[in-house]
Design a protein around this motif. Structure first.
Motif, mmCIF file in Angstrom:
data_model
loop_
_atom_site.group_PDB
_atom_site.id
_atom_site.type_symbol
_atom_site.label_atom_id
_atom_site.label_comp_id
_atom_site.label_asym_id
_atom_site.label_seq_id
_atom_site.Cartn_x
_atom_site.Cartn_y
_atom_site.Cartn_z
ATOM 1 N N TYR A 266 11.620 35.160 -48.810
ATOM 2 C CA TYR A 266 10.244 34.685 -49.069
ATOM 3 C C TYR A 266 10.293 33.270 -49.651
ATOM 4 O O TYR A 266 9.598 32.371 -49.195
ATOM 5 C CB TYR A 266 9.563 35.657 -50.034
ATOM 6 N N ILE A 270 8.925 29.591 -48.151
ATOM 7 C CA ILE A 270 7.958 28.746 -48.852
ATOM 8 C C ILE A 270 8.537 27.352 -49.083
ATOM 9 O O ILE A 270 7.848 26.352 -48.904
ATOM 10 C CB ILE A 270 7.533 29.414 -50.169
ATOM 11 N N MET A 273 8.180 25.556 -45.953
ATOM 12 C CA MET A 273 6.775 25.173 -45.742
ATOM 13 C C MET A 273 6.451 23.927 -46.576
ATOM 14 O O MET A 273 5.821 22.985 -46.099
ATOM 15 C CB MET A 273 5.865 26.344 -46.141
ATOM 16 N N LYS A 274 6.910 23.918 -47.817
ATOM 17 C CA LYS A 274 6.597 22.787 -48.689
ATOM 18 C C LYS A 274 7.267 21.508 -48.193
ATOM 19 O O LYS A 274 6.671 20.441 -48.226
ATOM 20 C CB LYS A 274 7.033 23.090 -50.124
ATOM 21 N N HIS A 279 4.152 19.638 -49.592
ATOM 22 C CA HIS A 279 3.718 20.189 -50.877
ATOM 23 C C HIS A 279 4.920 20.198 -51.799
ATOM 24 O O HIS A 279 5.847 20.966 -51.594
ATOM 25 C CB HIS A 279 3.200 21.610 -50.708
#
Lengths: 280, 178, 384
Positions: A266, A270, A273-274, A279
């Motif tokens: 997980y 993430i 993704m960042k 992000h």
């Protein structure tokens, strides 16, 4: 007696102010709890970081006696609760104590999905073949022809092989042991705790007072010796599989894999993704 | 009372909801309060699709369409679906290809070559934007520039140019013929 | 996307407003299961939570989702789930656990038509009693019913505040029509909203008693790892956290968990009144039906009928005293709700004998319209 055993003092891990405990004389659950605490002791896990989640039934009551963060939740749901707890607090060592009814009947769906996700939780399922706390009703693991308060003419239902189920559902580590072989049980639990994914350990416990009495299985000592006689010896390891008696109980580490651990995977997703979306 | 209520209706896949969102955004930028609702059942494979706007310069009291001031009908399936919500002075815009299907006695019905214009622009899928241009032109909710600005804010970038052309065409078909 | 952007007004669907309100309140854990018409809450959370280092998980079922948020909450995170009727039924078991073990959590129930699978895509308001009494046993619970998208946003924040402060499950109860309505919402940058957090025990020594409470009746909480190793159970427990059947201790526990809402009702209760002061008649409505009533009341005023509205925002505990002071002297009350008559049973308990009471009910999967309410107000007035 090993060096480690001498140092392990179960009293360090118990809330003895709650004694006398509620277990019946001859119940195998106490031995299983001892083996679990022994494994924890050898792994030197800080009690403040220990979280036990248990469901309903005799197995579910064990948690209260452990001097740790203990959660006694609803019937069949300890794995669901533990999933939230572990994801919120990856720093905790989350251990589920459950029973054959709690884990395989009402909580069966949670078990297979906990295995599939492979979140780093250790699940110890105490299998005593019966719903002891409610007075001795048939469970998914009650053996052929056994009498219970809801199988007055003998059990005709097939038995669930919990370890085969856990392995098929993808559990990171699957093991089984009987209570008589306590040091081996401790070792299996220790491997379960050390494994980075979901570990499923089935403990063949015994219910002398309710199940044993109803089926004329003798004293607790006789029951565990019968269990011992049912353990499949190593030399039968490669024999044609006989899932039911005799020698139906395969013990030790039965399966393991190195599938990605859920929380780590997980976090990796993430992080990716960042990176991809800026992000920070 | 709400200042006005409108419904754009047609068939799933016609871009009804996008048209509703663009108009809502444009009106929101006119400092109006806009409540939007739409058909919720999956309609991407056809079926009635609708986008409703309830618009007020005060707070919107009842946010669901109940008395339509404006109704746009772009597909057979929507032909009579909203009749219960019409009132005597409702303005109903109907795609001219459907004109024989709609029984609109008693309402101000305006048949316009909406899908025909979209086809003329080379893309039948811009029917929704032609309709949006025509509706805004006739109703005068906001200026054409403000509507186009909303397209830029709401619509996917690749739709910006075709949608702009289609909205302009929608304005054009409402101009009095000379 | 309202990440860390300044406060701005955006068009939001009700369900998305619920998700963003939760995030603004500090929710960092969501576990859910797909169900119409609430799934957009889960979908929005799955987008937003990873961006703020939160956790989103879709569980294997509704029961597991409810279990997982309680685990996360006891780990110290603010947690929520979202569902609709059939899923809300399944969550009742662990919702009772949350009420009994006093675990903060927020549950959104976006109401659709029932019973059973019912009308998945159509609105209803028929879970009024389930939200209050769905789980077994006497238990504390707070239920909030917003009537607009901006209010869904603000009240979701308040739901977390109440849940964390009072250690009680809070249900956000609104209908499908509001869940899918799009309105303009001022999304906060965090600077202008009040966030309440749970009361952590400062330094729990060995004598700490995890379920002992002071005058506020709210026990302090400890997280695993804080140094005090607590036992948490759904069994009736003594102040030390361990199960008991001692009648005196049981009674004390029951009174405490029930009374804590009573003594904090000033914090919990919320309602709106419109033109109630010199009204002859009163409409009681909540959710989308209250929006219809707003218009109907304006129209009735134009006809010279003196009518007002009482709208519970906190549905449970029902704001009894406020309602009683408002209903006093009214000649008739109309309770409009999209069910066969649920809230009216509560209103019936508090209306003066001389006040006529009537229900306006709709159970066909459609919303109650302003015209329906206006007609009934006229009938009520004509009957005098």
């Amino acid at each position: 007696m090993s060096e480690a055993d001498k140092q392990f003092n179960i009293h360090d891990y118990l809330r003895e102010y709650l004694f006398p405990h509620f277990l019946c004389p001859g119940c195998g659950h106490g031995i299983a709890l001892r083996a679990l605490l022994w494994a924890i002791d050898e792994l030197d896990i800080d009690k403040d970081r220990l979280a036990f989640v248990s469901g309903i039934g005799c197995s579910g009551r064990l948690g209260a006696y452990i001097d740790a963060n203990t959660f006694h939740v609803t019937h069949g749901r300890p794995l669901a609760f533990a999933t939230g707890l572990k994801l919120a607090r990856p720093d905790l060592e989350v251990i589920v104590i459950t029973g054959d009814g709690d884990c395989l009947a009402i909580g069966g769906n949670h078990l297979i999905h906990a295995c599939r996700r492979n979140l780093n939780i250790t699940c110890m399922m105490l299998n005593n073949e019966v719903y002891g706390m409610t007075g001795g009703q048939v469970s998914p693991t009650t053996s052929d022809d056994r009498f219970t308060t809801t199988t007055p003419y003998g059990n005709h239902e097939p038995v669930f092989d919990a370890c085969a189920l856990a392995e098929a559902a993808g559990a990171g580590l699957v093991g089984r042991e009987i209570t008589l072989q306590t040091p081996s049980l401790k070792d299996v639990l220790k491997q379960g705790l050390a494994h980075p994914g979901f570990s499923f350990i089935e403990v063949m416990s015994d219910c002398t007072e309710v199940f044993g009495r109803k089926n004329d299985l003798g004293s607790s000592a006789e029951m565990v010796l019968t269990q011992k006689a049912s353990v499949r010896p190593d030399f039968l390891e490669n024999a044609v599989d006989q899932p039911f008696r005799p020698h139906q109980i395969k013990t030790g580490i039965l399966a393991s894999n190195d599938r990605p651990e859920y929380a780590e995977s997980y976090r990796n997703h993430i992080d990716a993704m960042k990176r991809d979306h800026g992000h920070a | 009372m709400p200042d006005f209520e409108l419904r754009i209706s047609g068939s799933g896949g016609q871009g009804i909801l996008l048209a509703g969102r663009i108009l809502a955004d444009a009106l929101g930028h006119e400092s109006l309060n806009v409540a939007q609702s739409q058909s919720y059942e999956p309609t991407s494979r056809g079926g009635l699709s609708r986008a409703d706007l309830v618009v007020s310069d005060a707070e919107v009291d009842y946010p669901l369409a109940s008395d339509l001031d404006y109704l746009v009908i772009l597909d057979d399936i929507a032909a009579t679906a909203s009749n219960d919500l019409l009132k005597q002075n409702s303005l109903v815009l109907v795609d001219s290809l459907l004109s024989e299907l709609c029984e609109m006695d008693g309402y101000e019905v305006c048949y316009l070559p909406i899908s025909e214009s979209a086809r003329g622009l080379g893309d039948i899928r811009s029917t929704n934007m032609v309709a949006l241009g025509a509706l805004t032109s006739l109703a005068g909710f906001c200026s054409q520039d403000n509507l186009l600005a909303a397209v830029a804010r709401v619509a996917p970038a690749k739709l910006l140019d075709p949608a702009t052309r289609a909205i302009r065409q929608g304005y054009a078909i409402t101009e009095p013929q000379s | 996307m309202p990440d860390s952007a300044p406060s701005e007004t955006v068009s939001l669907q009700g369900n998305h407003a619920c998700a963003l309100g939760a995030l603004a309140a500090g929710c960092r854990f969501f576990a859910g299961y797909p169900i119409t018409p609430s799934s957009e809450i889960a979908e929005r959370m799955s987008v937003e939570l990873p961006r703020v280092d939160g956790v989103f998980i879709q569980m294997e079922d509704e029961i597991a989702s409810m279990g997982a948020i309680l685990g996360a909450s006891m780990g110290g995170m603010k947690a929520m789930t979202a569902t609709s009727g059939p899923g809300f039924s399944l969550k009742q078991e662990n919702l009772g656990y949350a009420a009994g073990a006093e675990i903060p959590c927020v549950i959104a129930n976006v109401m659709r038509g029932g019973p059973s699978t019912g009308l998945p895509t159509r609105p209803a308001q028929a879970d009024v009693m389930q939200a209050r009494w769905g789980t077994h046993g006497d238990h504390p619970i707070v239920v909030i019913t917003p009537d607009s998208v901006p209010e869904i946003y603000m009240q979701t924040i308040r739901a977390f505040n109440l849940s964390e402060q009072l250690r009680v499950p809070v249900v956000m109860l609104y209908d499908e029509a509001l869940g899918h309505l799009i309105e303009q919402v001022r999304v906060s940058d965090g600077g202008d909203i009040e966030i309440a957090n749970r009361k952590w025990a400062a330094d729990p020594g060995p004598e700490f008693s995890p379920y002992a409470a002071g005058e506020d009746l709210i026990p302090e909480m400890v997280r695993p790892g804080d140094g005090f190793r607590t036992h948490t159970t759904g069994l009736t427990h003594a102040e030390n956290g361990f199960p008991t059947q001692d009648p005196d201790v049981v009674e004390q526990y029951m009174h405490r968990i029930l009374d804590k809402l009573e003594i904090h009702k000033g914090l919990i209760e919320s309602y709106e009144t419109i033109d109630t002061n010199d009204a002859d008649y009163l409409v009681v409505a909540f959710g989308i039906t209250a929006r219809a009533a707003r218009r109907a009341i304006k129209q009735a005023h134009e006809q010279g009928i003196r009518v007002g509205m009482f709208r519970p925002i906190t549905l449970w505990p029902f704001p009894v005293e406020a309602f009683e002071s408002i209903i006093d002297g009214k000649r008739g009350v109309l309770v409009a709700e999209m069910n066969a008559g649920q809230l009216i049973t509560e209103i019936e308990r508090y209306r003066p004998a001389e006040c006529r009471i009537e229900g306006l009910n709709r159970i066909d999967g459609e919303t109650i319209t302003p015209r329906q309410i206006l007609n009934r107000i006229q009938e009520l007035a004509d009957r005098e």
